[in-house]
Design a protein around this motif. Structure first.
Motif, short mmCIF file in Angstrom:
data_model
loop_
_atom_site.label_atom_id
_atom_site.label_comp_id
_atom_site.label_asym_id
_atom_site.label_seq_id
_atom_site.Cartn_x
_atom_site.Cartn_y
_atom_site.Cartn_z
N GLY A 5 43.45 110.43 41.94
CA GLY A 5 44.19 111.69 41.83
C GLY A 5 45.35 111.85 42.81
N TYR A 6 45.83 110.76 43.37
CA TYR A 6 47.00 110.84 44.28
C TYR A 6 48.06 109.85 43.84
CZ TYR A 6 44.28 113.79 47.35
OH TYR A 6 43.56 114.84 47.83
N TYR A 7 49.30 110.22 44.13
CA TYR A 7 50.36 109.22 43.94
C TYR A 7 50.22 108.18 45.03
CZ TYR A 7 52.59 112.43 40.72
OH TYR A 7 52.85 113.24 39.65
N LYS A 8 50.35 106.93 44.65
CA LYS A 8 50.17 105.86 45.61
C LYS A 8 51.26 104.81 45.40
CE LYS A 8 45.99 105.17 43.78
NZ LYS A 8 45.53 106.35 43.03
N ALA A 9 51.65 104.18 46.49
CA ALA A 9 52.54 103.03 46.40
C ALA A 9 51.68 101.79 46.64
CB ALA A 9 53.62 103.11 47.46
N PHE A 10 51.98 100.67 45.93
CA PHE A 10 51.20 99.45 46.26
C PHE A 10 52.08 98.22 46.17
CE2 PHE A 10 50.46 99.65 41.63
CZ PHE A 10 50.69 98.34 41.25
N GLU A 11 51.64 97.20 46.89
CA GLU A 11 52.29 95.89 46.80
C GLU A 11 51.22 94.88 46.47
OE1 GLU A 11 54.88 94.55 49.95
OE2 GLU A 11 55.44 96.64 50.34
N ILE A 12 51.57 93.94 45.61
CA ILE A 12 50.55 92.97 45.20
C ILE A 12 51.18 91.59 45.11
CG2 ILE A 12 50.98 93.37 42.71
CD1 ILE A 12 47.88 93.08 42.37
N GLY A 13 50.43 90.56 45.50
CA GLY A 13 50.89 89.18 45.31
C GLY A 13 49.92 88.47 44.38
N CYS A 14 50.27 88.41 43.12
CA CYS A 14 49.36 87.81 42.14
C CYS A 14 49.38 86.30 42.28
CB CYS A 14 49.78 88.22 40.74
SG CYS A 14 48.78 87.47 39.45
N LYS A 15 48.21 85.69 42.22
CA LYS A 15 48.12 84.24 42.41
C LYS A 15 48.77 83.48 41.24
CE LYS A 15 44.07 83.78 45.39
NZ LYS A 15 44.72 82.93 46.40
N GLY A 16 48.64 84.00 40.06
CA GLY A 16 49.34 83.39 38.94
C GLY A 16 48.63 82.26 38.23
N HIS A 17 47.43 81.92 38.67
CA HIS A 17 46.70 80.88 37.92
C HIS A 17 46.11 81.50 36.65
CE1 HIS A 17 42.85 82.49 39.23
NE2 HIS A 17 43.39 82.63 40.45
N PRO A 18 45.60 80.66 35.73
CA PRO A 18 45.20 81.20 34.43
C PRO A 18 44.19 82.35 34.49
CG PRO A 18 45.19 78.80 34.38
CD PRO A 18 45.47 79.20 35.79
N LEU A 19 43.29 82.31 35.43
CA LEU A 19 42.28 83.36 35.48
C LEU A 19 42.72 84.57 36.31
CD1 LEU A 19 38.81 81.62 35.99
CD2 LEU A 19 39.48 83.16 34.16
N SER A 20 43.91 84.48 36.87
CA SER A 20 44.26 85.50 37.87
C SER A 20 44.61 86.85 37.27
CB SER A 20 45.42 85.00 38.73
OG SER A 20 46.59 84.90 37.95
N GLU A 21 44.90 86.89 35.99
CA GLU A 21 45.20 88.19 35.39
C GLU A 21 44.36 88.36 34.13
OE1 GLU A 21 49.78 88.93 35.58
OE2 GLU A 21 49.39 86.78 35.48
N SER A 22 43.63 89.46 34.06
CA SER A 22 42.94 89.69 32.79
C SER A 22 42.74 91.17 32.56
CB SER A 22 41.61 88.92 32.77
OG SER A 22 40.54 89.72 33.16
N ALA A 23 42.92 91.57 31.33
CA ALA A 23 42.77 92.98 30.97
C ALA A 23 41.58 93.10 30.04
CB ALA A 23 44.03 93.48 30.29
N LYS A 24 40.79 94.14 30.24
CA LYS A 24 39.62 94.32 29.38
C LYS A 24 39.55 95.77 28.92
CE LYS A 24 37.69 90.35 29.38
NZ LYS A 24 37.31 89.52 30.49
N THR A 25 39.09 95.93 27.70
CA THR A 25 38.75 97.27 27.23
C THR A 25 37.25 97.32 27.13
OG1 THR A 25 40.80 97.45 26.00
CG2 THR A 25 39.03 98.95 25.39
N ILE A 26 36.67 98.28 27.80
CA ILE A 26 35.21 98.39 27.82
C ILE A 26 34.78 99.33 26.70
CG2 ILE A 26 33.22 99.09 29.19
CD1 ILE A 26 34.74 96.69 30.33
N THR A 27 33.75 98.94 26.01
CA THR A 27 33.26 99.74 24.91
C THR A 27 31.87 100.25 25.21
OG1 THR A 27 34.46 98.24 23.50
CG2 THR A 27 32.89 99.70 22.45
#
Length: 631
Positions: A128-150
Motif C-alpha cells: 500500500g505504499y509507493y516504492k522505488a526499486f532497483e533490480i539486477g536480473c541474472k538473466g539465465h533461463p530460470l531467472s525470470e518466471s511469471a505464474k498465475t495461481i489458481t
RNA sequence: GCCGGCGUAGCUCAGGGGUAGAGCAACUGAUUCGUAAUCAGUAGGUCGCGGGUUCAAAUCCCAUCGCCGGCUCCA
C-alpha cells in the motif's frame, strides 16, 4: 473450493544479483501497520524477488492460493539454490485487484509460512505504499518466471487435491457388481455366464477396470470426415467441431426426434442461458460438488462460466415456479445446445467426448418415491423407444445406493424387465452422489469401449440445495424429489454410436447404412446419359424425400460407385428402358436391382419414415453444382 | 495435465542435409456411357507455426500448436 476463474493471483519471480527498494509515499490504501511488519527500505544481494498481486478471484479461497504460492516459491528457490527472498507487493501485475483487506491477509500468511522455513532470509516490502526499486536480473533461463495461481487447483504432486469430494469418495467407494436378468434373477457378475451377451461382459470389464487398451483411433472419426458430416476445426479450441451440411442435417433430425419424444411425454420445453455468474451463491455451492472443468470467461470485471449441463438453468426456473401437488409430476425439458466441458486434452475422442456438445436434458419434479419410480419407468421406456428409433444396440447398467435397492426390490426388477435384457447392477453402501438410483444405456463401440447414452436418475439432493418447493395437500411447503433424464444422451454421441455401429458392420463384411429417416441423401437419381434429363426432372418433382440428381458428365459405373460410398439407401437409374416401361430401376443397399414404378417405390418408403421428423436436402440437388467439403 | 506416436498438395501418404514426389480429387478437352473407379492434358506446396545449427534444413536440435493412443478423467 473449486471455485476459480481467470482473475487469480499473479506472481513474478526474478532471480537477481542485487535488489533494493525504498518507500517513496503513501497511496489511498496505505496502512501504517504495514510499515511495522515490513521495512521502509532495504537492500539485498543474490536473491529471489517475488512480486505479487492478489486478484479478485483469490478471495474465494485464500488458503489454496497461499499454499500454491509457497510451493512455487519453494520449488524455484530450491532449484536456484538461493536462501534470500524478497516479498514485494506489486499491484501493477493485475488490473483486477482484490480488496486490500484480502491482499494483506494473503501476504501476511505467505510471509508467515515462508518464515517458518528457517533457512530463508526474507526482506519484505510494505503493502500500500509507493516504492522505488532497483533490480539486477541474472538473466539465465530460470531467472525470470511469471505464474498465475489458481485457487482450488492445488500444487502439482498432490494429485488427490485436484479431486472433488465426490470424486475422491468414489475412489474409496466399494461396489458390488451383480447381473440382473429380466425375470428377476440376480447373479454375482463374476459368476454370470456372459456367452449370450458378450457386450454386457465388455461393459462389466470396462466398468470394473475403467480401461481398455487400444492402439487405434476410433473408426467413426475417419467416417465422420469421409462422409462429410463433421470435422475438426483448427481455428477453435480442441473438441469444438465444425458441422458440414450433411452432418448438421443429421444432427437437426436427431434433435427434432428426441425433442418430439420428450415433449409428447409432457416435457415443457424451455431454453436457459449458456453462461452463469461465477459468484451466484447457489451455483457456487453446486460447482463445489464437481471438479473444475469449466470454461471461464471474463466480461468486463465479471467472471462467468459456461454451463456444463442444463441442470442449473432449470433449477433456477423451478425455484421461481409456483408448484402445488396438483402439478406433479412436472417436467422441464431443454435441448441444451450447447453444453461445455473443458475436458483434459487427452480425454477428447472424436464425437465420443467433446468439449462442446448438445444434450437433451429433462428434469421431472415428483411428489414422493412412489411417483419417482413410476416416472422413472416411463422415462426408461421412452429411452428404449429412442434407441430403437436410432437403431442402436446397448447394454443396461443400473446403479443404486444399497438401502434404496433393498427398500424397492420390485422396482429394481421392473426396470430390468422393462429393458428386456440382463442388466449390470452396481450397489454402493453409501451415497456419495446426488442420486440414489441411476439407469444408463451404454453403447459398446468398435474398440470395445463403453459410452453412456441414455440415463435416468433419482436426485435426492438438489431440490433442497436450490430451494425448489411445492405446496402439499395440507398447504405446507415440501421439497419434491427430482428426476434427471437424458433420453438419448448427447446428440453428438448418438452420431458417434451410429457411425461406430456401421464401422463394426463393415468389418463383418456388411454394407454400412444410416437409418432411412436420418440418411442425409435418401434417394439418388442416376440418368444413363444426359439425354434423359427431361424424364429425370419429372421424377424429382414427384418424390417427397431427400432426393438428389447425379447430372455429372461421368460414366454410370462411377456414379453408382459414388452413391454406394455415400451409403444412399435407394439409387434410381433412369435410361431408355425405364422411359419405355414407365418405371425406375431401383438399387438398394443389398446390391439388388428391381424394376419399380414410382408409386410402388414411394409406398415402400413411407413406413420407414413413420413418426420420424423430416427435413429437406441440405445441399444443391444437382451433383454438378455441389462443392467438396473434405478431400 | 503427464507419457508415446504423428503433422509433406484439397484428401491418403512416400521421401529424409543439396531442383518437392505418387495416387485420388480439382480444372480443361475428348467421350454420352446400363449398376462400385473412361481416356488425355493442366494446375496445385512457406513440408503445422516459431526459433537454432549449417555454405545449405522438409530432413538435425529446441520450443510451440494440433491430431491420435495410453494414464488420469467422464457432473
Amino acid at each position: 473450493m473449486f471455485f476459480h476463474g481467470i482473475l487469480n493471483m499473479r506472481i513474478l519471480l526474478i532471480h537477481a544479483d542485487r535488489f533494493s527498494f525504498r518507500v517513496t509515499g503513501e497511496t489511498s490504501v496505505s496502512m501504517p501497520s504495514e510499515l511495522e511488519k515490513a521495512s521502509r527500505e532495504g537492500e539485498i544481494a543474490e536473491c529471489l524477488v517475488v512480486f505479487m498481486a492478489a486478484e479478485k478471484g483469490d478471495e474465494a479461497d485464500v488458503d489454496s492460493v497461499v499454499n500454491q504460492v509457497i510451493e512455487e516459491v519453494l520449488s524455484l528457490a530450491d532449484q536456484l539454490g538461493t536462501r534470500h527472498l524478497v516479498i514485494y507487493p506489486y499491484a501493477h501485475l493485475s488490473s483486477t485487484l482484490s480488496s486490500p483487506r484480502v491482499a494483506v491477509r494473503l501476504f501476511d500468511e505467505i510471509c508467515r509460512q515462508l518464515q517458518s522455513h528457517d533457512h530463508f532470509k526474507i526482506l519484505r516490502a510494505p503493502f500500500g505504499y509507493y516504492k522505488a526499486f532497483e533490480i539486477g536480473c541474472k538473466g539465465h533461463p530460470l531467472s525470470e518466471s511469471a505464474k498465475t495461481i489458481t485457487p482450488g487447483r492445488p500444487a502439482k504432486g498432490s494429485a488427490e487435491a485436484e479431486e472433488s469430494e465426490a470424486i475422491r469418495a468414489e475412489k474409496t467407494l466399494k461396489s458390488e457388481w451383480i447381473i440382473m436378468t429380466p425375470d428377476g434373477e440376480q447373479v454375482s457378475a463374476e459368476d454370470f455366464s456372459f456367452a449370450a451377451r458378450p457386450n454386457l461382459e465388455r461393459l462389466y470389464r470396462y466398468e470394473k477396470s475403467g480401461t481398455r487398451v487400444s492402439d487405434q483411433a476410433p473408426p467413426h472419426i475417419e467416417l465422420m470426415r469421409r462422409m462429410e458430416l463433421v470435422d475438426y476445426e483448427p481455428g477453435a479450441d480442441p473438441g469444438n467441431f465444425r458441422w458440414y451440411p450433411k452432418g448438421q442435417l443429421m444432427k437437426r433430425l436427431a434433435e427434432a426426434y428426441v425433442s418430439g419424444l420428450v415433449t409428447d411425454h409432457g416435457g415443457m420445453q424451455v431454453e436457459t442461458p449458456i453462461m452463469y455468474d461465477y459468484q451466484h451463491p447457489k451455483l457456487s455451492l453446486y460447482l463445489q460438488r464437481f471438479p473444475a472443468r469449466q470454461y471461464v470467461l471474463l466480461s468486463g470485471q465479471k467472471e462467468y462460466f459456461l454451463r456444463f449441463a442444463a441442470c442449473f438453468g432449470q433449477y433456477l426456473i423451478q425455484h421461481d415456479m409456483q408448484i402445488s401437488y396438483h402439478h406433479l409430476p412436472s417436467k422441464l425439458y431443454e435441448l441444451a445446445h450447447y453444453a461445455f466441458r473443458r475436458e483434459q486434452s487427452g480425454e477428447l475422442a472424436g464425437l465420443k467426448r467433446l468439449r462442446t456438445f448438445t444434450m437433451p436434458d429433462l428434469h421431472t419434479l415428483v411428489e414422493d418415491v412412489e411417483q419417482a419410480k413410476e416416472e422413472f419407468l416411463r422415462q426408461t421406456e421412452l429411452a428404449m423407444q429412442c434407441m430403437e428409433g436410432f437403431e442402436l444396440d446397448f447394454e443396461v447398467a443400473i446403479r443404486f445406493v444399497r438401502d434404496f435397492a433393498d427398500q424397492n426390490r420390485s422396482f429394481v426388477e421392473e426396470i430390468t424387465s422393462c429393458c428386456g435384457r440382463p442388466a449390470l447392477m452396481e450397489l454402493w453402501d453409501e451415497r456419495f452422489f446426488y442420486f440414489v438410483a441411476k439407469l444408463e444405456f451404454n453403447f459398446i463401440d468398435a474398440l470395445d469401449k463403453a459410452a453412456c447414452l441414455s440415463t435416468v436418475q433419482i436426485d435426492v439432493e438438489n431440490t433442497e440445495r436450490f430451494d425448489i418447493t411445492y405446496v402439499d395437500k395440507n398447504g405446507e411447503k415440501q421439497y419434491p424429489l427430482l428426476l434427471h433424464a437424458s433420453i438419448s444422451g448427447s446428440i453428438d454421441r448418438v452420431l458417434y454410436a451410429i457411425l461406430e455401429t456401421q464401422a463394426m458392420a463393415m468389418t463383418k463384411g456388411r454394407k454400412p447404412s444410416f437409418p432411412f429417416w436420418l440418411a442425409p441423401i435418401q434417394l439418388r437419381l442416376v440418368p444413363v446419359s444426359e439425354k434423359f434429363d427431361g424424364p429425370c426432372k419429372q421424377v424429382l418433382k414427384k418424390v417427397p424425400y431427400r432426393i438428389d440428381y447425379d447430372d455429372r458428365d461421368i460414366t454410370m459405373g462411377r456414379k453408382i460407385r459414388d452413391a454406394e460410398r455415400e451409403w444412399i439407401p435407394y439409387i434410381l437409374v433412369l435410361g431408355a428402358r425405364e422411359v419405355a416401361e414407365q418405371c425406375l430401376n431401383v438399387r438398394t443397399r443389398d446390391g439388388a436391382q428391381r424394376k419399380m414404378a414410382l408409386p410402388e417405390l414411394l409406398a415402400k418408403i413411407e413406413p420407414q419414415m413413420k413418426e420420424k421428423p423430416f427435413l429437406g436436402l441440405p445441399l444443391p440437388q444437382c451433383l454438378s453444382r455441389r462443392p467438396i467439403f473434405v478431400g
